[in-house]
Design an enzyme around this catalytic site. Structure first.
Site, mmCIF file in Angstrom:
data_model
loop_
_atom_site.group_PDB
_atom_site.id
_atom_site.type_symbol
_atom_site.label_atom_id
_atom_site.label_comp_id
_atom_site.label_asym_id
_atom_site.label_seq_id
_atom_site.Cartn_x
_atom_site.Cartn_y
_atom_site.Cartn_z
ATOM 1 N N LYS A 80 0.845 -1.200 0.000
ATOM 2 C CA LYS A 80 0.000 0.000 0.000
ATOM 3 C C LYS A 80 0.880 1.250 0.000
ATOM 4 C CE LYS A 80 -3.196 2.485 3.033
ATOM 5 N NZ LYS A 80 -3.806 2.528 4.358
ATOM 6 N N PRO A 98 -0.426 10.105 -0.192
ATOM 7 C CA PRO A 98 0.631 9.106 -0.365
ATOM 8 C C PRO A 98 1.494 8.965 0.887
ATOM 9 C CG PRO A 98 1.355 11.203 -1.264
ATOM 10 C CD PRO A 98 -0.008 11.451 -0.654
ATOM 11 N N TYR A 433 3.472 19.757 14.571
ATOM 12 C CA TYR A 433 3.324 19.099 15.858
ATOM 13 C C TYR A 433 4.706 18.610 16.279
ATOM 14 C CZ TYR A 433 -1.751 18.644 15.251
ATOM 15 O OH TYR A 433 -3.077 18.864 15.095
#
Ligand SMILES: Cc1cc2nc3c(=O)[nH]c(=O)nc-3n(C[C@H](O)[C@H](O)[C@H](O)COP(=O)(O)OP(=O)(O)OC[C@H]3O[C@@H](n4cnc5c(N)ncnc54)[C@H](O)[C@@H]3O)c2cc1C
Length: 507
Positions: A80, A98, A433
């Protein structure tokens, strides 16, 4: 609980979460430190969905010493490279989130800054054209990333799509071979120390008694220890993420195997398509306040790409999290700890983080208040950041064609997300973050895919002539072409993996 004796850890539940926890504990911690017992009930069974993952699972498997080819074979996995989102901002739209960067830095700035300027001048293609994994998805290509970081083909990651019913049995073998003990049975009564409130013992229905120092609640949505015995409440996030039901249905494969998951938005939710080696997993995730079960079932059936292989399977859930992930001497992991709907395949990943974090903070002393607080703070942050990222997909839409889309488009969202969206829209900057799962390229993919386009770009780029920026964009495209020309298609890669393995084992 003496400091010298091994900690007796009792894992309750033998789904993906339970066996991931047991396998990790016995693989990473020495037997002088831990003794792991797992209780599970075949009569109850596992949830058996959860087929798409994130790249971090590779690291988890590697840490446990799992051979990738063995894992792929055992779980009928495919590779994947990301998720394709269809019909999200507008009907007819499509973009890929992606596992990898867009372009490369230009003038020391993130690629999308130069891209934004060139796009405004009408001289850039859509952003996916500058991403190697997006282009690989479109061309059905796959290869492992290059190891040399200087090679353009090193700039992406990959995950797996696997048969959810096969990962736990695979890990069970691994865990039992390394000393974990499995007990078949149903936990009936949970005994707690009347003074401390800690769990002391579990009584099973068949009369077995199991004592422990730590208990992992991996009992799925039931939350047998954390919820039913310790009464730790659940923070419900349905007002931000209203999908609360799903219907899962595998179907026959059709055509070449795509190296990505697809999430197609419907009238009141979305549908997953997860390609495995032997079948395609499908499911319709929807909000029962906005669509009835029968319409949801029919929508799924109308949008399958192959003949169904089973009866549609309904599932219910509440998006949210335990108010405390770790309470007393009980850590809730997997669905028992919380669930964020599966749009970005984050559940198994959050399980992985929970296990890793517990091992990092593994108590050395009898008083582990600080470890527990630190763990709860960390897991809360992880859940909240994934939550915000998921909300973005729904909230940043232009769809007005159903009550559901009108609700999510106009609902108030957490301040943390409002600020990030405003910052990107105005300046093209992705709020950073310090920690968290989804980093800059992920936010970028979803912002742009959901049609949030920055109104300006970094002023430092204005000193660079357009021709020079254009040349940089062209160079990136040809680097991608070059990298892809060396790659086989996804099915060929999978077939070669099986051949190479057979040769290694027999020759
Ligand atoms: C619709 C949907 C789609 C999903 N898609 C994805 C995805 O694409 N990617 C992803 O990462 N995650 C996904 N998930 C989440 C994923 O399915 C779970 O994270 C994963 O399967 C782990 O489940 P679990 O082990 O926590 O629970 P379960 O699989 O439910 O296991 C619970 C275990 O507890 C045992 N048990 C329960 N009660 C008792 C008792 N009293 N005594 C003894 N044993 C007991 C059961 O026998 C079982 O072994 C999805 C979830 C849903 C609902």
């Amino acid at each position: 609980m003496g400091q010298d004796a091994p900690r007796r850890i009792v894992v309750v539940g033998g789904g993906t979460a339970g066996w991931m926890a047991a396998a990790a504990l016995v693989s990473v911690l020495p037997s002088q430190r831990v003794q792991v017992t797992l209780v599970e009930s075949e009569a109850i069974g596992i949830i058996g969905v959860g087929e798409a993952t994130l790249p971090h699972l590779r690291h988890f498997n590697e840490t446990l010493g799992i051979n990738e080819a063995d894992f792929i074979k055992a779980t009928s996995a495919t590779l994947k490279l990301g998720i394709e989102f269809v019909n999200w901002a507008r009907k007819g739209d499509s973009y890929v989130h992606p596992f990898g960067d867009f372009g490369t830095e230009i003038a020391g700035l993130p690629f999308h800054q130069a891209w934004t300027r060139m796009r405004a001048a009408g001289k850039a293609r859509e952003i996916g054209a500058y991403s190697l994994p997006v282009r690989m998805c479109a061309a059905n290509r796959f290869d492992r990333p290059a190891e040399d970081p200087a090679d353009f083909a090193s700039r992406f990651g990959y995950a797996y799509q696997f048969d959810a019913t096969r990962y736990a049995p695979f890990l069970r073998q691994h865990a039992e071979a390394r000393g974990a003990t499995r007990i078949e049975g149903i936990v009936d009564t949970v005994h707690c120390d009347p003074e401390t409130g800690d769990i002391e013992r579990l009584d099973l229905k068949d009369g077995q008694e199991i004592e422990g120092d730590f208990f992992f609640d991996c009992t799925g949505f039931r939350g047998v220890l954390i919820g039913q015995a310790l009464n730790v409440g659940y923070e419900d996030w349905s007002h931000w993420l209203p999908c609360n039901r799903a219907i899962a249905l595998p179907c026959e494969k059709s055509g070449p195997t795509p190296p990505y998951t697809r999430a197609t938005a419907h009238q009141a939710g979305w549908q997953w398509r997860i390609p495995l080696q032997h079948r395609t997993g499908n499911g319709h995730v929807y909000a029962s306040d906005f669509i009835d079960d029968e319409t949801a079932r029919q929508t799924l059936l109308d949008n399958l790409e192959g003949a169904p292989l089973a009866d549609p399977r309904p599932l219910r859930f509440t998006t949210g999290r335990r108010k405390q992930f770790w309470a007393h001497n009980c850590v809730s992991i997997g669905l028992a700890g919380g669930f964020l709907e599966p749009l970005e395949s984050t559940s198994i990943h959050l399980t992985q983080i929970a296990i890793t974090q517990f091992i990092e903070l593994f108590p050395v002393d009898n008083d582990y208040t600080l470890e527990r607080e630190s763990y709860n703070a960390h897991m809360t942050r992880e859940f909240e950041r994934v939550r915000d990222f998921l909300i973005l997909h729904y909230h940043a839409t232009e769809r007005t064609d159903s009550e559901f889309w009108n609700y999510v488009r106009t609902m108030p969202v957490p301040d943390s997300l409002t600020e990030k969206m405003a910052l990107f829209r105005q300046t093209g900057r992705v709020g950073r973050y310090q920690q968290g799962l989804f980093l800059e390229p992920s936010w970028l993919a979803v912002y742009l895919g959901q049609r949030i386009v920055p109104q300006s770009w970094d002023g430092r780029l204005d000193t660079i002539p357009e021709e020079s920026l254009g040349q940089s964009l062209t160079t990136i495209e040809s680097q991608i072409d070059q990298a892809m020309s060396r790659m086989p298609d996804h099915d060929t890669w999978l077939a070669n993996l099986a051949d190479v393995e057979a040769e290694t084992r027999h020759g």
